[in-house]
Motif scaffolding. Structure first.
Motif, PDB file in Angstrom:
ATOM      1  N   LEU A   7      36.099  35.621  37.251  1.00 21.20           N
ATOM      2  CA  LEU A   7      36.862  36.757  37.751  1.00 21.20           C
ATOM      3  C   LEU A   7      38.356  36.566  37.521  1.00 21.20           C
ATOM      4  O   LEU A   7      39.057  37.499  37.090  1.00 21.20           O
ATOM      5  CB  LEU A   7      36.574  36.955  39.242  1.00 21.20           C
ATOM      6  CG  LEU A   7      37.338  38.081  39.942  1.00 21.20           C
ATOM      7  CD1 LEU A   7      36.989  39.425  39.320  1.00 21.20           C
ATOM      8  CD2 LEU A   7      37.046  38.085  41.442  1.00 21.20           C
ATOM      9  N   ILE A   8      38.858  35.358  37.804  1.00 17.92           N
ATOM     10  CA  ILE A   8      40.279  35.078  37.577  1.00 17.92           C
ATOM     11  C   ILE A   8      40.617  35.182  36.093  1.00 17.92           C
ATOM     12  O   ILE A   8      41.671  35.720  35.710  1.00 17.92           O
ATOM     13  CB  ILE A   8      40.634  33.680  38.126  1.00 17.92           C
ATOM     14  CG1 ILE A   8      40.517  33.659  39.646  1.00 17.92           C
ATOM     15  CG2 ILE A   8      42.047  33.283  37.709  1.00 17.92           C
ATOM     16  CD1 ILE A   8      40.735  32.290  40.262  1.00 17.92           C
ATOM     17  N   THR A   9      39.722  34.687  35.241  1.00 20.34           N
ATOM     18  CA  THR A   9      39.927  34.787  33.792  1.00 20.34           C
ATOM     19  C   THR A   9      39.986  36.238  33.345  1.00 20.34           C
ATOM     20  O   THR A   9      40.838  36.626  32.528  1.00 20.34           O
ATOM     21  CB  THR A   9      38.805  34.047  33.053  1.00 20.34           C
ATOM     22  OG1 THR A   9      38.795  32.671  33.447  1.00 20.34           O
ATOM     23  CG2 THR A   9      39.018  34.123  31.537  1.00 20.34           C
ATOM     24  N   ASP A  10      39.088  37.068  33.873  1.00 18.67           N
ATOM     25  CA  ASP A  10      39.074  38.492  33.529  1.00 18.67           C
ATOM     26  C   ASP A  10      40.383  39.175  33.931  1.00 18.67           C
ATOM     27  O   ASP A  10      40.976  39.920  33.139  1.00 18.67           O
ATOM     28  CB  ASP A  10      37.900  39.191  34.223  1.00 18.67           C
ATOM     29  CG  ASP A  10      36.553  38.748  33.676  1.00 18.67           C
ATOM     30  OD1 ASP A  10      36.516  38.237  32.550  1.00 18.67           O
ATOM     31  OD2 ASP A  10      35.543  38.916  34.383  1.00 18.67           O
ATOM     32  N   ILE A  11      40.808  38.920  35.157  1.00 19.45           N
ATOM     33  CA  ILE A  11      42.038  39.556  35.654  1.00 19.45           C
ATOM     34  C   ILE A  11      43.238  39.112  34.825  1.00 19.45           C
ATOM     35  O   ILE A  11      44.097  39.928  34.449  1.00 19.45           O
ATOM     36  CB  ILE A  11      42.245  39.225  37.145  1.00 19.45           C
ATOM     37  CG1 ILE A  11      41.133  39.851  37.993  1.00 19.45           C
ATOM     38  CG2 ILE A  11      43.604  39.712  37.625  1.00 19.45           C
ATOM     39  CD1 ILE A  11      41.175  39.460  39.447  1.00 19.45           C
ATOM     40  N   ALA A  12      43.329  37.797  34.530  1.00 23.62           N
ATOM     41  CA  ALA A  12      44.444  37.280  33.747  1.00 23.62           C
ATOM     42  C   ALA A  12      44.464  37.878  32.346  1.00 23.62           C
ATOM     43  O   ALA A  12      45.518  38.262  31.832  1.00 23.62           O
ATOM     44  CB  ALA A  12      44.367  35.758  33.677  1.00 23.62           C
ATOM     45  N   ALA A  13      43.296  37.982  31.719  1.00 19.10           N
ATOM     46  CA  ALA A  13      43.227  38.529  30.362  1.00 19.10           C
ATOM     47  C   ALA A  13      43.616  40.002  30.340  1.00 19.10           C
ATOM     48  O   ALA A  13      44.306  40.460  29.415  1.00 19.10           O
ATOM     49  CB  ALA A  13      41.823  38.342  29.808  1.00 19.10           C
ATOM     50  N   LEU A  33      43.565  27.455  35.562  1.00 16.41           N
ATOM     51  CA  LEU A  33      43.533  26.351  36.513  1.00 16.41           C
ATOM     52  C   LEU A  33      43.491  26.818  37.968  1.00 16.41           C
ATOM     53  O   LEU A  33      43.251  26.012  38.867  1.00 16.41           O
ATOM     54  CB  LEU A  33      44.762  25.451  36.320  1.00 16.41           C
ATOM     55  CG  LEU A  33      44.807  24.603  35.050  1.00 16.41           C
ATOM     56  CD1 LEU A  33      46.134  23.865  34.967  1.00 16.41           C
ATOM     57  CD2 LEU A  33      43.666  23.612  35.011  1.00 16.41           C
ATOM     58  N   LEU A  34      43.752  28.101  38.204  1.00 16.16           N
ATOM     59  CA  LEU A  34      43.802  28.589  39.587  1.00 16.16           C
ATOM     60  C   LEU A  34      42.478  28.378  40.305  1.00 16.16           C
ATOM     61  O   LEU A  34      42.464  28.047  41.496  1.00 16.16           O
ATOM     62  CB  LEU A  34      44.178  30.072  39.597  1.00 16.16           C
ATOM     63  CG  LEU A  34      45.615  30.414  39.185  1.00 16.16           C
ATOM     64  CD1 LEU A  34      45.838  31.912  39.274  1.00 16.16           C
ATOM     65  CD2 LEU A  34      46.620  29.675  40.060  1.00 16.16           C
TER      66      LEU A  34
END
Length: 287
Positions: A112-118, A187-188
């Motif tokens: 989820l964090i990867t999706d939001i960041a991308a 890394l979050l």
């Protein structure tokens, strides 16, 4: 914050067996099948339909927020097989320690964090950074565990974590904005789940002062407070009838209710705190 961390660990323990068991096995098999289809179909039609694409996602193709984790990170079949086996191995070890529920939560939170960041940075998400977070998680939980890199080179997991941290710093310095921010977002998830436990994998010279201070304090604490072998004689189990000697600080299990369960005391916690074998290497240290 410590109480919140402890409540979170207890919540995960109560739901330990929920979730998708053997998650990394399904991901590895899905990636292998995807690789076969990519080899069969030179037009890469399936790849084009499943890869992460910001424009397509914003136009309603939301399945791409998940399916990109099955896109192979390497075109070489041997290197891909080695990486899939490695990620399955460390993922299975983490899941065995945490249980399926917490491991699923860790992996999907990272996704989820990867999706939001991308989406925010306008970059294409790949499974590489997400899987590398597993390396950091495994290294933090088992820093002295030794693996055979490429089935040949023996290497401790904490050294792999050092390499990953070094590469992340290099990417932040070398890459232009906003691409250099993406490794930090990756890394979050790791920081969110481990917090101060990351000190277990940092080089000694970075934590030397902290270690000396803790050892110095522990010296006088041990002088003033000697362990009492009958310290738990006044305690009782949840039933209120059976006394116990050992009780896990995280899950509350006792040696009376679980006579075959192994209990240990954490040397990093300030005081005499007992943990079962499931939580001795997986808890927030009490200071």
């Amino acid at each position: 914050m410590k109480n919140l961390r402890r409540d979170f660990e207890r919540f995960c323990y109560r739901h330990r067996n929920k979730g998708i068991p053997n998650l990394m096995l399904f991901i590895a098999l899905g990636t292998a099948i995807m690789y076969v289809f990519m080899m069969i179909d030179p037009s890469n039609l399936l790849y084009s339909a499943l890869c992460f694409d910001r424009t397509s996602i914003l136009h309603g193709q939301i399945w791409r927020l998940v399916t990109y984790i099955f896109i192979p990170s390497d075109s070489n079949p041997l290197l891909l097989a080695i990486s899939l086996f490695f990620y399955y191995y460390i993922g299975r070890a983490i899941e065995s320690s945490w249980g399926p529920f917490r491991f699923n939560l860790f992996y999907f939170t990272g996704m989820l964090i990867t999706d939001i960041a991308a989406l925010l940075l306008g970059v294409n998400a790949t499974v590489g950074n997400l899987n590398l977070s597993l390396v950091l998680a495994f290294a933090t939980m088992f820093p002295e565990n030794q693996v055979l890199l490429f089935f040949i080179i023996p290497l401790k997991m904490k050294y792999l974590a050092w390499v990953y941290f070094a590469l992340t710093i290099w990417e932040v310095i070398a890459y232009p904005l906003p691409y250099n921010l993406f490794p930090i977002f990756a890394l979050l998830n790791y920081f969110l789940f481990f917090g101060s436990d990351i000190l277990a994998v940092l080089p000694d010279f970075l934590t030397r002062g902290r270690g000396r201070k803790k050892s110095f304090g522990s010296f006088f604490t041990q002088k003033k407070q000697k362990p009492n072998p009958n310290w738990a004689s006044g305690y009782q189990s949840k039933s209120g009838q059976k006394p116990y000697r050992h009780k896990c600080t995280v899950c509350g299990r006792t040696d009376t209710d679980y006579p075959n369960l192994e209990f240990r005391y954490c040397s990093k916690c300030k005081g005499y705190y007992c943990y079962c074998i499931d939580h001795i290497n997986n808890h927030a240290h009490i200071q």
